[in-house]
Design a protein around this motif. Structure first.
Motif, PDB file in Angstrom:
ATOM      1  N   TYR A 164       1.516   2.065  -9.101  1.00 52.43           N
ATOM      2  CA  TYR A 164       2.139   3.036  -8.206  1.00 52.43           C
ATOM      3  C   TYR A 164       3.074   3.984  -8.953  1.00 52.43           C
ATOM      4  O   TYR A 164       3.908   4.652  -8.342  1.00 52.43           O
ATOM      5  CB  TYR A 164       2.924   2.310  -7.105  1.00 52.43           C
ATOM      6  CG  TYR A 164       2.045   1.586  -6.115  1.00 52.43           C
ATOM      7  CD1 TYR A 164       1.113   2.274  -5.349  1.00 52.43           C
ATOM      8  CD2 TYR A 164       2.152   0.204  -5.951  1.00 52.43           C
ATOM      9  CE1 TYR A 164       0.318   1.611  -4.434  1.00 52.43           C
ATOM     10  CE2 TYR A 164       1.355  -0.468  -5.027  1.00 52.43           C
ATOM     11  CZ  TYR A 164       0.440   0.241  -4.276  1.00 52.43           C
ATOM     12  OH  TYR A 164      -0.358  -0.418  -3.365  1.00 52.43           O
ATOM     13  N   ARG A 184       0.842  -1.191   0.000  1.00 48.83           N
ATOM     14  CA  ARG A 184       0.000   0.000   0.000  1.00 48.83           C
ATOM     15  C   ARG A 184       0.879   1.244   0.000  1.00 48.83           C
ATOM     16  O   ARG A 184       2.105   1.160   0.128  1.00 48.83           O
ATOM     17  CB  ARG A 184      -0.924   0.024   1.220  1.00 48.83           C
ATOM     18  CG  ARG A 184      -0.198  -0.088   2.557  1.00 48.83           C
ATOM     19  CD  ARG A 184      -1.185  -0.075   3.719  1.00 48.83           C
ATOM     20  NE  ARG A 184      -0.571  -0.451   4.990  1.00 48.83           N
ATOM     21  CZ  ARG A 184      -0.507  -1.692   5.436  1.00 48.83           C
ATOM     22  NH1 ARG A 184      -1.014  -2.679   4.703  1.00 48.83           N
ATOM     23  NH2 ARG A 184       0.052  -1.971   6.602  1.00 48.83           N
ATOM     24  N   GLN A 244       2.616  -9.113   4.129  1.00 49.01           N
ATOM     25  CA  GLN A 244       1.378  -9.776   3.725  1.00 49.01           C
ATOM     26  C   GLN A 244       1.040 -10.954   4.628  1.00 49.01           C
ATOM     27  O   GLN A 244      -0.117 -11.161   4.995  1.00 49.01           O
ATOM     28  CB  GLN A 244       1.504 -10.257   2.272  1.00 49.01           C
ATOM     29  CG  GLN A 244       1.540  -9.114   1.261  1.00 49.01           C
ATOM     30  CD  GLN A 244       1.793  -9.606  -0.146  1.00 49.01           C
ATOM     31  OE1 GLN A 244       0.958 -10.283  -0.745  1.00 49.01           O
ATOM     32  NE2 GLN A 244       2.959  -9.266  -0.688  1.00 49.01           N
ATOM     33  N   GLU A 256      -1.871  -3.013  -8.759  1.00 45.80           N
ATOM     34  CA  GLU A 256      -2.059  -1.595  -8.464  1.00 45.80           C
ATOM     35  C   GLU A 256      -0.940  -0.809  -9.140  1.00 45.80           C
ATOM     36  O   GLU A 256       0.221  -1.215  -9.128  1.00 45.80           O
ATOM     37  CB  GLU A 256      -2.020  -1.365  -6.953  1.00 45.80           C
ATOM     38  CG  GLU A 256      -2.398   0.022  -6.514  1.00 45.80           C
ATOM     39  CD  GLU A 256      -3.899   0.263  -6.563  1.00 45.80           C
ATOM     40  OE1 GLU A 256      -4.295   1.438  -6.681  1.00 45.80           O
ATOM     41  OE2 GLU A 256      -4.655  -0.733  -6.475  1.00 45.80           O
TER      42      GLU A 256
END
Length: 859
Positions: A769, A465, A500, A767
């Protein structure tokens, strides 16, 4: 009617007024008596209640702590350290335990009378009149505490001060003071005033490292205590009130209210004269130890001090035959026994230490002297870790070595270089940051044990994240590889995998496992992902804790509380003072321990711990590095021993070192320890395991697409998992696509059929980034491959291939595999065949005049 008449007669026409009675005083007296009686009864009941509560407190809390035996503190019997011979099982003496106080004992007969008289005069002039407690001073101090709002009683007698010095019980609490009072009363029942004075004068601290009057006499005046003059006796006793303020060698300078400055030596002189006056009875002490003439003569005496160049350490060493420096292991045994003894006997740790020094205990330890000698020889040689920081700090290290099957600490060294003092700072037991070496204990072992992950599990090595607008966590230095296995995540210490896993496990479960199962002393502030997943702990951990926790893996999942001693007996060799069996419990499943051994062998064989490997021995372990390279860590183990090593600087500073210095020290010690030990493997559970073939991207059962992965068949492997935990679903991450082998891309419209084949790629979306954050396997994601073809097409096949018309007079190919093949032979009808060619049999050229070629002749 009668009522109205009475009102009229009394002249009252309004409300009725009460009748006035003539007071006799009897009722008032009874009421006052009732009130006084009530208050008295309440006071009596309260007093009785408080008294009952106090007596209960005395019986349950004070009585067990009241007995203080002088023989435990008289410095007459040194305790001894033993180890068990591995061959015979016999206990062998290793060392005699020496204390840290620079004390030379002197009997009361050796001391001038003026010495004890000076102490009585200034500290407790009613010493020979009370039974351990000067109630007049105590009551006065108590009243002063309440009126003056001070938080101390004061008014201690020499007996009370002696007990405080011997036991180390000196906390500034009412509870301690009450305990001290009862102890003093009990102590004086068993010891004479002369014995008390002798103990007192041998235990007082007189500054500059001097304990007792004999050491102080040597240090300050260069004399034996028996040679001290009256003036010198008063000078020494003047120090006791505050050695820093009244010590004649102190460098303190005080500015008084009038602006004048006074040195510590001048303050000592003022107090010395006060003592001499009190000895002569000039301050209403009632004493007559000196005549006024003797007191004045002592005041006038010019004291001749030494230059202070010979330390108290040297003086004691000379008196005792040399400096006695205990080994690092013995230091730790002493501290462990002291802590356990204090708890067992409900005394202070300081009191327990004094008892160990002086009670002649026999301490049976877990020490292996051969291993201790190896570790000490490596650590004493500074050239083994000769690294200096930019600020001039020397790189330091500490090591603890444990037998994993018993929890016995067999060796310990607390610093690099020669050991110069007892009970100095120990880097092996100090709490330091451990970095990624925490991961097996807080992440992988608990997750495997809970079934949250298996050896077949895979994770996307990619930021989890954004944290403060930056992708987190970072991997240093390897970056992000994309989908990877649990084994690779552990071997390469991949932060994204650890994060994770720990978040899948949950932070409370990780914390509980580490603290309850593996004995790690974490704090509540450590309950977060950064601490438990990456090692950013609040206070760090000791090498003892780390070694003991890792020892659970080779021991089949059973945790043993680490210990340095087995038992302690009294000087008679029979009476057991302490017994230390050591707590043990099952911390994890046997299969979990087996998997951790497998994973941590991978760290050595193909990961960050490769430099720890030495031939002829099975090794597992884990490295650790903190931010800015401030701490380097390694915990490594074999089927024989576990050793944890920390390296770093006193003040955090970047370590500049080629490799991991913790591994350097670990290997130098452990390789020598294992020189004559035969190799063996870690144990394997007899049941509870099964093997399964899995896709190395999804961790699921492989499909044809997995086997046809564009990167090769290595994306399918067989792994061992706990029985019943093998994946049952098939991989959904891989998908088959048409792939151009020449262009190394998804097949486009212009790619010829012979260059196209079916391969497996990853149907997965990450995702985004930003351009700077990419994974190594991004090129094999279907979405990225499609985007590349849409934007640029196949880099090799960019347009359709147009076949040229054959030139007149040329023959079409007759090769059926040739793209120009014409089944009609060039006659426009595939059923029409050419006539047979005609050549002269005698002409080997076929009529063309060149034996190197052949051709058709058409008629």
């Amino acid at each position: 009617m009668e009522h109205r008449k009475r009102e009229a007669a009394s002249g009252q026409s309004g409300s009725r007024q009460p009748r006035q009675r003539k007071s006799t005083g009897k009722g008032t007296g009874r009421r006052v008596g009732f009130i006084v009686g009530t208050v008295f009864l309440i006071g009596l009941c309260t007093t009785l209640m408080i008294g009952g509560i106090f007596m209960t407190y005395v019986k349950t809390t004070l009585v067990p702590t009241l007995e203080v035996r002088a023989e435990d503190y008289t410095m007459n019997l040194s305790s001894r350290i033993y180890y068990q011979d591995k061959e015979t099982g016999e206990w062998v003496e290793y060392e005699t335990l020496y204390g840290t106080e620079n004390r030379i004992w002197a009997d009361i007969e050796q001391m001038p009378d003026a010495l004890w008289q000076a102490a009585v005069a200034i500290e407790d002039h009613r010493f020979f009149e009370h039974n351990g407690v000067d109630w007049k001073r105590t009551i006065g101090a108590t009243v002063n505490m309440f009126i003056g709002m001070k938080d101390t009683f004061g008014g201690s007698t020499i007996t009370q001060q002696l007990l405080k010095n011997m036991t180390g019980d000196n906390s500034g609490t009412v509870n301690r003071k009450v305990r001290e009072i009862f102890r003093a009363l009990e102590f004086e029942k068993n010891y004479t005033k002369e014995q008390i004075l002798e103990l007192y004068l041998n235990t007082i601290y007189l500054g500059k490292g001097c304990y007792g009057v004999q050491t102080a006499a040597n240090y300050y005046f260069g004399k034996d205590v028996s040679e001290l003059s009256v003036a010198e006796c008063a000078c020494l006793i003047a120090i006791t009130n505050n050695p820093y303020q009244y010590g004649p060698m102190s460098t303190l300078v005080i500015t008084r209210e009038d602006g004048t400055q006074v040195t510590a030596r001048e303050l000592n002189k003022e107090r010395q004269e006060q003592i001499l006056d009190r000895m002569a009875g000039r301050q209403d002490t009632g004493l007559s130890y000196l005549t006024e003439e003797e007191a004045d003569a002592a005041k006038a005496e010019v004291l001749q001090f030494t230059d202070g160049s010979t330390s108290a350490d040297d003086l004691v060493a000379a008196a005792s035959g040399g400096v006695k420096i205990n080994s690092w292991f013995v230091d730790q045994v002493f501290l462990d026994v002291a802590n356990d003894l204090a708890e067992a006997e409900n005394i202070s740790v300081e009191a327990a230490q004094q008892k160990i020094y002086n009670s002649g205990y026999n301490i049976y330890t877990t020490l292996d002297p051969e291993i201790q000698e190896i570790a000490e020889s490596v650590y004493e040689d500074r050239s083994n870790l000769d690294v200096t920081s930019r600020n001039g700090q020397k790189l330091q290290s500490g090591i603890t070595i444990i037998d994993p099957y018993t929890g016995d600490i067999v060796a310990m060294v607390g610093a690099v270089g020669e050991k110069e003092r007892n009970l100095g700072w120990n880097y092996a037991t100090g709490r330091r940051q451990v970095g990624s070496s925490i991961k097996p204990l807080t992440v992988y072992a608990p997750a495997l044990d809970a079934g949250v992950v298996t050896m077949a599990s895979t994770f996307d090595n990619y930021p989890v994240r954004l944290l403060n607008n930056s992708p987190w966590p970072k991997n240093s230095p390897q970056g992000y590889s994309g989908w990877t296995t649990l084994s690779k995540g552990v071997a390469s210490s991949i932060n994204t995998v650890a994060v994770q896993v720990v978040e899948k496990l949950t932070i409370p479960a990780s914390y509980a496992f580490a603290t309850e199962k593996l004995g790690l002393n974490l704090v509540a502030d450590d309950m977060n992902t950064a601490a438990l997943g990456l090692g950013g702990l609040t206070h760090g951990l000791s090498t003892v804790e780390m070694a003991a926790a890792y020892a659970t893996f080779p021991n089949g999942g059973v945790y043993h509380e680490p210990r340095t001693y087995v038992k302690v007996t009294a000087s008679d060799g029979e009476t057991v003072v302490l017994e230390n069996e050591g707590e043990e419990h099952v911390a994890m499943k046997e299969t979990t321990a087996y998997f951790m051994n497998t994973l941590l062998q991978g760290v050595i064989n193909s990961g960050t711990g490769g430099s720890a490997k030495f031939s002829g021995m099975t090794i597992a372990g884990k490295t650790g590095t903190t931010s800015e390279n401030y701490d380097r860590y390694f915990v490594g183990y074999t089927p024989y021993y576990v050793a944890a090593v920390w390296t770093g600087y006193d003040s955090p500073e970047k370590i500049s070192y080629s490799g991991n210095p913790a591994i350097t020290m670990w290997k130098k010690v452990m390789q020598k320890i294992h020189e004559d030990l035969p190799n063996k493997q870690f144990s394997t559970p007899s049941t509870g395991l099964e093997t399964v073939e899995v896709c190395l991207d999804s961790g699921l059962r492989p499909t044809d697409a997995c086997r046809a992965d564009v990167r090769g068949s290595a994306r399918v492997q067989t792994v061992t998992v706990a029985a019943g935990t093998a994946p049952t679903e098939s991989c959904t991450m891989h998908t088959l696509v048409d792939y151009c082998t020449e262009g190394k891309c998804l097949a486009g419209e212009y790619c010829p059929a012979e260059s196209v084949k079916q391969v497996g790629v990853l149907d997965y979306v990450r995702e985004d980034y930003g351009e700077s954050i990419k994974a190594d396997d991004d090129a094999y994601l279907l979405v990225n491959m499609q985007k590349a073809v849409e934007e640029t097409g196949c880099p090799v096949h960019t347009q359709a291939v147009v076949e040229p018309e054959p030139e007149p007079g040329t023959d079409p190919s007759t090769d059926p595999n040739d793209p120009n093949y014409d089944p009609s032979g060039g006659f426009g009808d595939e059923n029409m065949q050419p006539e047979e060619p005609t050549t002269e049999p005698e002409d080997p050229t076929g009529g063309f005049g060149d034996g190197g070629d052949t051709g058709w002749v058409i008629h």
